[in-house]
Each structure stands twice: as C-alpha cells, then as structure tokens.
Design an enzyme around this catalytic site. Structure first.
Site, PDB file in Angstrom:
ATOM      1  N   ASP A  97     -10.549   2.994   1.741  1.00 56.31           N
ATOM      2  CA  ASP A  97     -10.850   2.440   3.216  1.00 56.31           C
ATOM      3  C   ASP A  97     -11.634   3.231   4.094  1.00 56.31           C
ATOM      4  O   ASP A  97     -12.765   2.901   4.696  1.00 56.31           O
ATOM      5  CB  ASP A  97      -9.613   1.833   3.667  1.00 56.31           C
ATOM      6  CG  ASP A  97      -9.158   0.615   3.144  1.00 56.31           C
ATOM      7  OD1 ASP A  97      -9.988  -0.316   2.577  1.00 56.31           O
ATOM      8  OD2 ASP A  97      -7.966   0.189   3.209  1.00 56.31           O
ATOM      9  N   LYS A 139       0.907  -1.299  -0.100  1.00 58.18           N
ATOM     10  CA  LYS A 139      -0.065   0.026   0.027  1.00 58.18           C
ATOM     11  C   LYS A 139       0.868   1.293  -0.100  1.00 58.18           C
ATOM     12  O   LYS A 139       0.444   2.385  -0.617  1.00 58.18           O
ATOM     13  CB  LYS A 139      -0.912   0.139   1.152  1.00 58.18           C
ATOM     14  CG  LYS A 139      -2.344  -0.953   1.115  1.00 58.18           C
ATOM     15  CD  LYS A 139      -3.162  -0.872   2.095  1.00 58.18           C
ATOM     16  CE  LYS A 139      -4.432  -1.431   1.794  1.00 58.18           C
ATOM     17  NZ  LYS A 139      -5.334  -1.062   2.844  1.00 58.18           N
TER      18      LYS A 139
HETATM   19  P1  NAP Z   1      -2.082  -3.011  10.532  1.00 59.62           P
HETATM   20  O1  NAP Z   1      -1.582  -2.024   9.829  1.00 59.62           O
HETATM   21  O2  NAP Z   1      -1.088  -4.181  10.962  1.00 59.62           O
HETATM   22  O3  NAP Z   1      -2.222  -2.303  12.219  1.00 59.62           O
HETATM   23  C1  NAP Z   1      -2.757  -3.103  13.372  1.00 59.62           C
HETATM   24  C2  NAP Z   1      -2.779  -2.364  14.463  1.00 59.62           C
HETATM   25  O4  NAP Z   1      -3.417  -3.011  15.666  1.00 59.62           O
HETATM   26  C3  NAP Z   1      -1.356  -1.740  14.998  1.00 59.62           C
HETATM   27  O5  NAP Z   1      -1.670  -0.450  15.618  1.00 59.62           O
HETATM   28  C4  NAP Z   1      -1.084  -2.686  16.136  1.00 59.62           C
HETATM   29  O6  NAP Z   1      -0.107  -2.234  17.001  1.00 59.62           O
HETATM   30  C5  NAP Z   1      -2.270  -2.936  16.561  1.00 59.62           C
HETATM   31  N1  NAP Z   1      -2.417  -4.366  17.575  1.00 59.62           N
HETATM   32  C6  NAP Z   1      -2.119  -5.575  16.762  1.00 59.62           C
HETATM   33  N2  NAP Z   1      -2.063  -6.536  17.737  1.00 59.62           N
HETATM   34  C7  NAP Z   1      -2.589  -5.897  18.890  1.00 59.62           C
HETATM   35  C8  NAP Z   1      -2.653  -6.470  20.310  1.00 59.62           C
HETATM   36  N3  NAP Z   1      -2.492  -7.463  20.612  1.00 59.62           N
HETATM   37  N4  NAP Z   1      -3.352  -5.321  21.106  1.00 59.62           N
HETATM   38  C9  NAP Z   1      -3.130  -4.121  20.711  1.00 59.62           C
HETATM   39  N5  NAP Z   1      -3.188  -3.633  19.578  1.00 59.62           N
HETATM   40  C10 NAP Z   1      -2.756  -4.454  18.605  1.00 59.62           C
HETATM   41  O7  NAP Z   1      -3.112  -3.733  10.252  1.00 59.62           O
HETATM   42  P2  NAP Z   1      -4.526  -3.036   9.371  1.00 59.62           P
HETATM   43  O8  NAP Z   1      -4.434  -3.224   7.988  1.00 59.62           O
HETATM   44  O9  NAP Z   1      -4.565  -1.746  10.290  1.00 59.62           O
HETATM   45  O10 NAP Z   1      -5.703  -4.076  10.010  1.00 59.62           O
HETATM   46  C11 NAP Z   1      -6.364  -3.797  11.254  1.00 59.62           C
HETATM   47  C12 NAP Z   1      -7.376  -4.757  11.321  1.00 59.62           C
HETATM   48  O11 NAP Z   1      -8.358  -4.204  10.632  1.00 59.62           O
HETATM   49  C13 NAP Z   1      -7.498  -6.021  11.055  1.00 59.62           C
HETATM   50  O12 NAP Z   1      -8.180  -7.163  11.771  1.00 59.62           O
HETATM   51  C14 NAP Z   1      -7.894  -6.218   9.599  1.00 59.62           C
HETATM   52  O13 NAP Z   1      -8.467  -7.488   9.170  1.00 59.62           O
HETATM   53  C15 NAP Z   1      -8.934  -5.223   9.665  1.00 59.62           C
HETATM   54  N6  NAP Z   1      -9.195  -4.510   8.259  1.00 59.62           N
HETATM   55  C16 NAP Z   1     -10.682  -4.332   7.912  1.00 59.62           C
HETATM   56  C17 NAP Z   1     -10.706  -3.937   6.692  1.00 59.62           C
HETATM   57  C18 NAP Z   1     -12.304  -4.214   6.273  1.00 59.62           C
HETATM   58  O14 NAP Z   1     -12.541  -3.618   5.069  1.00 59.62           O
HETATM   59  N7  NAP Z   1     -13.254  -4.302   7.129  1.00 59.62           N
HETATM   60  C19 NAP Z   1      -9.888  -3.207   6.153  1.00 59.62           C
HETATM   61  C20 NAP Z   1      -8.651  -3.038   6.553  1.00 59.62           C
HETATM   62  C21 NAP Z   1      -8.274  -3.900   7.613  1.00 59.62           C
HETATM   63  P3  NAP Z   1       1.270  -2.215  16.524  1.00 59.62           P
HETATM   64  O15 NAP Z   1       1.680  -1.203  15.613  1.00 59.62           O
HETATM   65  O16 NAP Z   1       2.218  -1.876  17.877  1.00 59.62           O
HETATM   66  O17 NAP Z   1       1.774  -3.597  16.293  1.00 59.62           O
END
Ligand code: NAP
Length: 276
Positions: free
Chosen positions: A100, A60
């Site tokens: 998004d 991305k």
């Molecule tokens: P990402 O960029 O990897 O970000 C994940 C975030 O969650 C980071 O801030 C991470 O913290 C935090 N995190 C991970 N494990 C954690 C824990 N155990 N406790 C507290 N914080 C935690 O991923 P993303 O793309 O933003 O996706 C995040 C979620 O949104 C996923 O579940 C994904 O499937 C969902 N999502 C859904 C859609 C949709 O269309 N519905 C679209 C995009 C994403 P750190 O930075 O400290 O690791």
C-alpha cells in the site's frame, strides 16, 4: 483476494486485466471471508496451491501468524496485503508483504510528479492506510511526517513509524506549513461530509500537494478546497492501481501492465457508479 466485504472491490477487474495483458491464463477472484477465518483461508491457499493472495480488511493483521516469513515493510507494519510463494532451501514458503505505502509513493511520484524527498508531510488519520503511507513517506526521504489523529496514542504510534516521536502536531500549524497533505481517513466518502477534522480550507495554498486516499467519489470536499486554492491534487485511484501493480510484479515476476490496469479500474468504477 480475501476480505469482508469484497463485493464492490475493484481488485478483480484490475488484476484480471493485468493477467490478460500479460497473456497469462490466470484468474483473480474475490472470496468473502468472515473475520476469524483468515487462518483457514491461508491454509486453503497452501492446500489449493493458489499462486497469490490479496488480503484486505479484516484479515491484514490476523493472517501474519500463518505465514512463513514477512517482507521488510510488512515486518515493520505488522500487516500484509499480499501473500506470495517464495523459494527457500526448505522448499516453497508463504511470504507476506504490504504494497500500500509503496503504491502510494509510486502514484504521487510517477503519476503526479510529486517527490516527497525533503518535503514536509502531514498525514490525517492513524489507521492502517495512514501507517502504510507514513512509513513509505519516511522511507522516501520526507523531511518530516506529522500525523494528526483523533486518538493521540494511535497517532503517536503512527508517527513513530517515521522515526519522529514528536511528529504529532496541531492541525492548523502542520497543514499550513506542509508541502504534502494526505487524507487517510474515510471523511469525504459520504454525501454531506466536510473536510477531515473540519480543516479550515484557508490553510491550503498554492505550492502544496493534497492527496486523498479516497477514490469514490473521485473528488472529495478536501480536493475541491485544495484545487480552489491552487494546490495540486490526487485522489486514491493511483494508489489503488499502483499497490495492485506491485502485487502483480510479486506474483508474476514481470512488470505490471499499468495502462491496462488503469483502464480496467476506470471502467469498473464507472460501471459501479452506473449501478448505484
Ligand atoms: P482504518 O484503519 O479504519 O483507519 C481510519 C482512520 O481514520 C483512523 O485513524 C480513524 O480514527 C480515522 N477516522 C475515521 N473517521 C474519522 C472522523 N470522522 N474524523 C477523524 N478521523 C476519522 O481505515 P484505513 O484502511 O486506514 O482506510 C482509511 C481511508 O483510506 C479509507 O477512506 C480507505 O478507503 C482509504 N484507503 C484507500 C486505499 C487506496 O488504495 N486508495 C488503500 C487503503 C485505504 P480512529 O482510529 O479514531 O477510528
């Protein structure tokens, strides 16, 4: 679409249903493209004259430098999830945008009747999805957007997208006082997961709306706790469908067939669960 992994993506089902409903002889396919190969994939898009590209992890941010221009949201976020051709005085150019956050707003406002304008919002997490949602909430007129993250620096940078340098609040106060709580962490996806940041379920209450960006499983522990306390809830399927719908509109210039896309998403999800 390019990404890695893409094997279990619902996007081909969603987009191919949209193209069929629009009567377009188009096809959407997922290419597994390894990290570091995003630039080559964009060059291939140019060479093969591919009409549109969805971009997902890990590309991305990496593909941004390969594009001719960015839309306003992509420019703020520094990431794209959509690449399209756009006419310019010099010919056709590749433009990147991120749908998004707008997809999230479309989902909660259009499907769930929750308008974030004037509301106090809390975003749990500070990764890519959190950044998209935070910016979109601010642009939709949220009164405040508090970001709770486990890395303070990333949380502050995320909150700054909402123009609020002081928006990183303590979890309990922020959640108890919020109108909207958004889980943008993956916590709740895996069996045995609890609530994000071990949130006290007692902080959730009637009058709140709780959105989890996770859509598989359809109900996370956070959503279960919110429902038990009378809060409104939504999982992430609406966001997935609406961000894809915005991509369809960008590529085809036509309104997306939302019903066909929703039906395809539900069918693909149930097939996937059946296989698992
Ligand atoms: P990402 O960029 O990897 O970000 C994940 C975030 O969650 C980071 O801030 C991470 O913290 C935090 N995190 C991970 N494990 C954690 C824990 N155990 N406790 C507290 N914080 C935690 O991923 P993303 O793309 O933003 O996706 C995040 C979620 O949104 C996923 O579940 C994904 O499937 C969902 N999502 C859904 C859609 C949709 O269309 N519905 C679209 C995009 C994403 P750190 O930075 O400290 O690791």
């Amino acid at each position: 679409m390019i990404g890695d992994p893409v094997r279990h993506s619902l996007s081909p089902a969603l987009h191919n249903a949209a193209f069929a409903a629009l009567g377009l002889d188009w096809v959407y396919v997922a290419f597994a493209v390894a990290a570091g190969q995003g630039a080559a994939a964009v060059a291939a898009m140019r060479a093969l004259d591919i009409a549109g590209l969805s971009v997902t992890m890990p590309h991305k941010a990496a593909v941004v430098a390969e594009l001719d221009r960015l839309g306003p949201t992509a420019a703020r976020l520094g990431v794209v999830n959509t690449i399209s051709w756009t006419a310019s005085p010099d010919g056709w150019e590749l433009e990147g945008e991120s749908t998004d956050g707008a997809g999230f707003i479309d989902a909660i406002r259009g499907d769930d009747g929750f308008d974030p304008a004037g509301r106090r919002c809390v975003v749990l997490g500070s990764g890519g999805a959190a950044r998209s949602v935070t910016l979109a909430l601010a642009e939709a007129g949220a009164a405040s957007v508090h970001v709770v993250g486990r890395r303070a620096g990333a949380a502050v940078q995320c909150a700054e997208l909402a123009g609020a340098a002081d928006a990183v609040a303590g979890l309990a106060d922020a959640v108890a006082g919020a109108d909207l709580i958004v889980n943008a962490t993956p916590v709740g996806m895996a069996a045995g997961d609890s609530l994000p940041f071990d949130l006290d379920p007692g902080l959730l209450h009637q009058g709140q709306f709780v959105a989890d960006l996770i859509y598989a499983p359809a109900t996370t522990p956070l959503l279960t706790a919110a429902r038990a306390r009378g809060a409104g809830t939504a999982n992430g399927l609406g966001m997935l469908i609406h961000q894809a719908a915005r991509q369809v509109a960008i590529w085809t210039g036509r309104p997306a067939p939302l019903e066909a896309m929703s039906a395809a998403a539900l069918l693909a999800l149930s097939r996937r669960q059946h296989l698992e």
